[in-house]
Design a protein around this motif. Structure first.
Motif, PDB file in Angstrom:
ATOM      1  N   THR A 254       0.829  -1.203   0.000  1.00 42.51           N
ATOM      2  CA  THR A 254       0.000   0.000   0.000  1.00 42.51           C
ATOM      3  C   THR A 254       0.866   1.256   0.000  1.00 42.51           C
ATOM      4  O   THR A 254       0.480   2.285  -0.568  1.00 42.51           O
TER       5      THR A 254
ATOM      6  N   GLU B 297      -1.703 -11.897  -7.865  1.00 43.92           N
ATOM      7  CA  GLU B 297      -3.118 -11.722  -7.515  1.00 43.92           C
ATOM      8  C   GLU B 297      -3.265 -10.789  -6.314  1.00 43.92           C
ATOM      9  O   GLU B 297      -4.157  -9.932  -6.280  1.00 43.92           O
TER      10      GLU B 297
ATOM     11  N   ASP C 153      -2.690  -7.272  -7.419  1.00 44.98           N
ATOM     12  CA  ASP C 153      -3.876  -6.776  -8.129  1.00 44.98           C
ATOM     13  C   ASP C 153      -4.977  -6.361  -7.144  1.00 44.98           C
ATOM     14  O   ASP C 153      -5.653  -5.344  -7.352  1.00 44.98           O
ATOM     15  N   LYS C 154      -5.144  -7.127  -6.060  1.00 49.92           N
ATOM     16  CA  LYS C 154      -6.160  -6.772  -5.060  1.00 49.92           C
ATOM     17  C   LYS C 154      -5.801  -5.471  -4.359  1.00 49.92           C
ATOM     18  O   LYS C 154      -6.672  -4.628  -4.103  1.00 49.92           O
TER      19      LYS C 154
ATOM     20  N   ARG D 138      -4.026  -3.105  -5.631  1.00 50.43           N
ATOM     21  CA  ARG D 138      -4.242  -2.044  -6.625  1.00 50.43           C
ATOM     22  C   ARG D 138      -5.725  -1.674  -6.707  1.00 50.43           C
ATOM     23  O   ARG D 138      -6.082  -0.492  -6.784  1.00 50.43           O
ATOM     24  N   ASP D 139      -6.596  -2.650  -6.666  1.00 55.27           N
ATOM     25  CA  ASP D 139      -8.030  -2.405  -6.790  1.00 55.27           C
ATOM     26  C   ASP D 139      -8.615  -1.719  -5.550  1.00 55.27           C
ATOM     27  O   ASP D 139      -9.497  -0.872  -5.663  1.00 55.27           O
ATOM     28  N   ARG D 140      -8.102  -2.072  -4.358  1.00 51.36           N
ATOM     29  CA  ARG D 140      -8.775  -1.666  -3.122  1.00 51.36           C
ATOM     30  C   ARG D 140      -8.035  -0.610  -2.324  1.00 51.36           C
ATOM     31  O   ARG D 140      -8.657   0.135  -1.552  1.00 51.36           O
TER      32      ARG D 140
ATOM     33  N   ASN E 141      -4.367   0.844  -3.337  1.00 48.48           N
ATOM     34  CA  ASN E 141      -3.282   1.629  -3.937  1.00 48.48           C
ATOM     35  C   ASN E 141      -3.344   1.519  -5.454  1.00 48.48           C
ATOM     36  O   ASN E 141      -2.625   0.713  -6.060  1.00 48.48           O
ATOM     37  N   PRO E 142      -4.191   2.328  -6.095  1.00 48.94           N
ATOM     38  CA  PRO E 142      -4.383   2.191  -7.549  1.00 48.94           C
ATOM     39  C   PRO E 142      -3.147   2.511  -8.380  1.00 48.94           C
ATOM     40  O   PRO E 142      -3.084   2.151  -9.560  1.00 48.94           O
TER      41      PRO E 142
END
Length: 294
Positions: free
Chosen positions: A177, A201, A204-205, A207-209, A211-212
């Motif tokens: 994060t 994976e 990616d999670k 990034r989605d939730r 730390n884009p």
């Protein structure tokens, strides 16, 4: 004349050596000196499998970048404290990263230790950090605590490297994060390859939730032994699966790494002419060339 040029170009292409990743071996240029320092780009060195070279890479990449006039902060984020020990720092009776996590009012500069390597500072860790996940579980925005700590230090450095513990728990999520990029050291061994998909994976999670802006800076093949078919096959499969995300620099297996760790110095100082030291200098140049480091 045109035929001559074409022939010369073909000969030149044929003369270019092929690196272990199967691509033409590039000589990355020496990075130019920076006019000023900061703000830092934060990179997490992450792999949930232990023994793949995360700490070795953090220490030696940090030292190599420092040698190229980058101001570097290495954050030991593993309760084993191997990074601290590998740079000759005894993290006892001094503030550590654990103190910064549990006391949000503490000045992060309290825990910064100057290493003997010019331009390289360290935030050490010790076994106390193992209690942090339990203590932080009820905190508000617990995944962003490390980010808040490093935000206060980032203006003073060019790059911050976080040596993560071998797990995908709360500490590693904190590191991801807080980071702009992730570098994945990957041992050239079949079982190390199996876990990469799970790590990707997790990234990616995050990034989605959380730390884009996080990016995959690359996969670094470590402990490579060109004499074994197994090493060559694993590296070939990694390149097939991840393509250009695999860094061209490959770190070979050598007994010089544990020898340097015992001495508490980076291999770039312990054996500067050794192929392993040159590989980490090349890694530093490659990351600068790829834009992962200023």
């Amino acid at each position: 004349m045109a035929g001559t040029k074409t022939g010369a170009a073909k000969a030149s292409a044929e003369d270019t050596p092929i690196g272990p990743t199967g691509r033409p071996y590039q000589g990355f240029p020496t990075p130019p000196k920076l006019e000023g320092h900061g703000p830092a780009r934060i990179i997490a060195l992450c792999n949930q499998k232990g023994g793949v070279g995360k700490t070795t890479t953090t220490i030696n990449l940090a030292a190599a970048l420092a040698g190229y006039d980058r101001k570097v902060l290495a954050v030991d984020f593993d309760p084993q404290g191997a990074l601290s020990a590998g740079l000759g720092i005894q993290p006892h009776d001094i503030p550590t990263v654990y103190d910064l996590l549990v006391d949000g009012k503490r000045d992060p500069h309290d825990a910064v230790v100057r290493s003997h390597v010019p331009n390289l500072d360290v935030i050490p860790a010790n076994i106390d950090l193992s209690a942090a996940e339990v203590q932080l579980v009820n905190e508000v925005a617990r995944e962003t605590i490390l980010s808040r700590v490093l935000r206060k230090l980032a203006p003073e450095y060019d790059v911050i490297l976080i040596d993560c513990q071998p797990s995908l728990g709360l500490l590693t999520v904190n590191a991801l994060t807080a980071s702009h990029g992730v570098l994945i050291p990957l041992e050239c061994e079949f079982f190390a390859l199996r876990g990469v998909a799970l790590l990707i994976e997790t990234i990616d999670k995050v990034r989605d939730r959380l730390n884009p802006s996080i990016e995959l800076d690359g996969l670094l093949a470590t402990m490579y032994d060109p004499r074994t078919l197994h090493s060559r096959e694993v590296l070939e499969r990694v390149v097939e699966a991840f393509g250009d995300d695999v860094l061209e620099t490959v770190i070979g297996r050598t007994v010089k790494f544990p020898d340097a760790s015992v001495s508490g110095v980076p291999i770039t100082e312990f054996a500067p002419e050794h192929a392993a030291a040159q590989a980490y200098l090349r890694l530093a140049r490659e990351l600068v060339a790829r834009g992962a480091v200023a």
